[in-house]
Design an enzyme around this catalytic site. Sequence first.
Site, mmCIF file in Angstrom:
data_model
loop_
_atom_site.group_PDB
_atom_site.id
_atom_site.type_symbol
_atom_site.label_atom_id
_atom_site.label_comp_id
_atom_site.label_asym_id
_atom_site.label_seq_id
_atom_site.Cartn_x
_atom_site.Cartn_y
_atom_site.Cartn_z
ATOM 1 N N LYS A 159 0.858 -1.188 0.000
ATOM 2 C CA LYS A 159 0.000 0.000 0.000
ATOM 3 C C LYS A 159 0.891 1.234 0.000
ATOM 4 O O LYS A 159 1.306 1.742 1.046
ATOM 5 C CB LYS A 159 -0.915 -0.002 1.229
ATOM 6 C CG LYS A 159 -2.163 0.860 1.046
ATOM 7 C CD LYS A 159 -3.078 0.281 -0.016
ATOM 8 C CE LYS A 159 -4.357 1.082 -0.166
ATOM 9 N NZ LYS A 159 -5.177 0.608 -1.285
ATOM 10 N N SER B 216 -8.976 -1.149 -4.691
ATOM 11 C CA SER B 216 -9.156 -0.780 -3.288
ATOM 12 C C SER B 216 -10.651 -0.604 -3.002
ATOM 13 O O SER B 216 -11.409 -1.569 -3.089
ATOM 14 C CB SER B 216 -8.347 0.470 -2.948
ATOM 15 O OG SER B 216 -8.037 0.484 -1.567
#
Length: 612
Positions: free
Chosen positions: A197, A402
Amino acid sequence: MKAIAWFLGFVWRGLDGLRKVLHLIVLLVLFLAIGAALSPSIPLIPHKAALVLAPQGALVEQLSGDPFERAVAEAYGQGRPETLLRDLVDSVDKAATDKRIELMVLDLSGMNGGGIAKMQELAAAIQRFRAAGKKVFAFGESYDQAQYYLAAQADEIYLDPHGLVLIEGFGYYRTFLKGVIDKLSVDVNVFRAGKFKSFTDQFSRSDMSEQEEQESLAWLNALWKQYQAGVTKARGLDEGAIAAYANQYAEIAKSHRGDLATAALEKNLVTELKSRREFEDQIKALVGEDKDEHTFNGVVNWDYLTAARSGESLKLEGNRVGVVVASGEILDGSQPPGTIGSESTSRLLRDALYDDKVKAVVLRIDSPGGSMLASEVIRREIDALRDAGKPVIASMSSTAASGGYYIAMDADEIWASPATLTGSIGVFAVFPTIERTLEKFGVTIDGVGTTPYAGSLRLDRTLNDGAKEILQNSIDHAYSVFVNNVATAREKSFEDIDEVAQGRVWAGVDAAQHGLVDKLGSYKDALDAAAEKAGLGKDYKVHYIEPPMGWRQALAMRSQALAARITRSLVPEHALFANARRILAPLEAELTRLARFNDPQNVYYYCMCSAP
């Protein structure tokens, strides 16, 4: 005296009320006159004509912004040109069976991409047009990479003798803000879960990490491979021809003494070199001449679609597959088109739920994600549809990563393009503080609180260790919720999903192998799958569920093009400002993105990825 004053006041109030009524009547007449003047007449299509496909700006799933504000921005030259992908596909498919349309001309000079997945959808429509026995011609003074992908779908490609075909491969470059943050003495507290991330790296690094480089190259190479395959198949080129052209472009330019048009011709990227006038003369010989415009008989795609749709019934009869478009960043509350609001998008899904004629729903997603809470609110609406017995199919466009993946995961089936960017199952939070910045100007903060955490989340106070621990635990929990929900939806174990999660971005073709999506296919495939699950067969109606448009928006859409032309001519933008805007565009986009984030807990399911 009082009676006279009262009487005069009464008369005045009456006159004032009358004036207001007259004012409203004048305004109504004025708006009706403007609406009538700007109302687009249905274009006449010659009995023998070319469809001119001329997309403007980026290909999008949904036009962004309020229609009225979009019209004003366009009028001042500040709008972002966009073309609805479905309008282009619709016009091509209708023209394929229209006896008046003899051929198609691709004019791609105004297009600037939108993602390989969207271009694949349009390319498939162009191939269907050719399969109907109609020829496609492309002309360009030059072609950039995205434009050439579509031009390659034509039977014949023409290039200006002074033009070029620029194919440079795919890149992914980010704006890093650590330098300016350090100069301003801002403390950016970053909390994340997922080793891939990388969104928050822009605050803590000045360059891309080795890990992000490796991850990004994986999906870039997957998309680059699909670009090459699409072009080589359409043009009948040898495998590796496009990669060789891109990798050796400098040597090719040198060997042709800078004559890049001839280089493209010799590499069989184009059919012939011609000027626009020569090309138009060629098309005139096929469809005849428009003597008023001194060019060939043609109708541009937006005019053609207006004419083609004019004969269709405005009322959809029979059972329908409802389509809700989720395009842009996911934000809290009610948001304009081009962004996804927890309230506004949920409202559309509830409209589908309570419409008895909507038997199934396709959620068309083109989103990098955003607010965790907003994503969860939308996910619950998907569950409500399924609980009511209405199948939901998620159809992924260029990006569904996401939060964009989060709102898709509970669908009955997830369909993606091989070139979709998806996954990025991870979480982050960013909390900046400016105490050190204020100290530079002699401003200090002090005070007392009843607990160690009182006032700990103030922007002007350094975040204490306890608050940091609380926020990190919250992020870890949010990641666990994300992975658990995906595991439940995909009927896999937490460990299986965690292995392919960690914030990692996947191309659709790889996501399918890892079980994150069910099927690879087009938007039309997803519509057919929804209809099949609802038992509708092949004879079904597609109903786009969108916010109702009032008179203000309708008038704006009618006047947009005219206002843009008039105002641009009256108030031309100075070249200096135009260049400055282009130079500062990446930074402006980054700051705009950050300013939009509005999750109440500052927790985000968001992917920095962007489809080339």
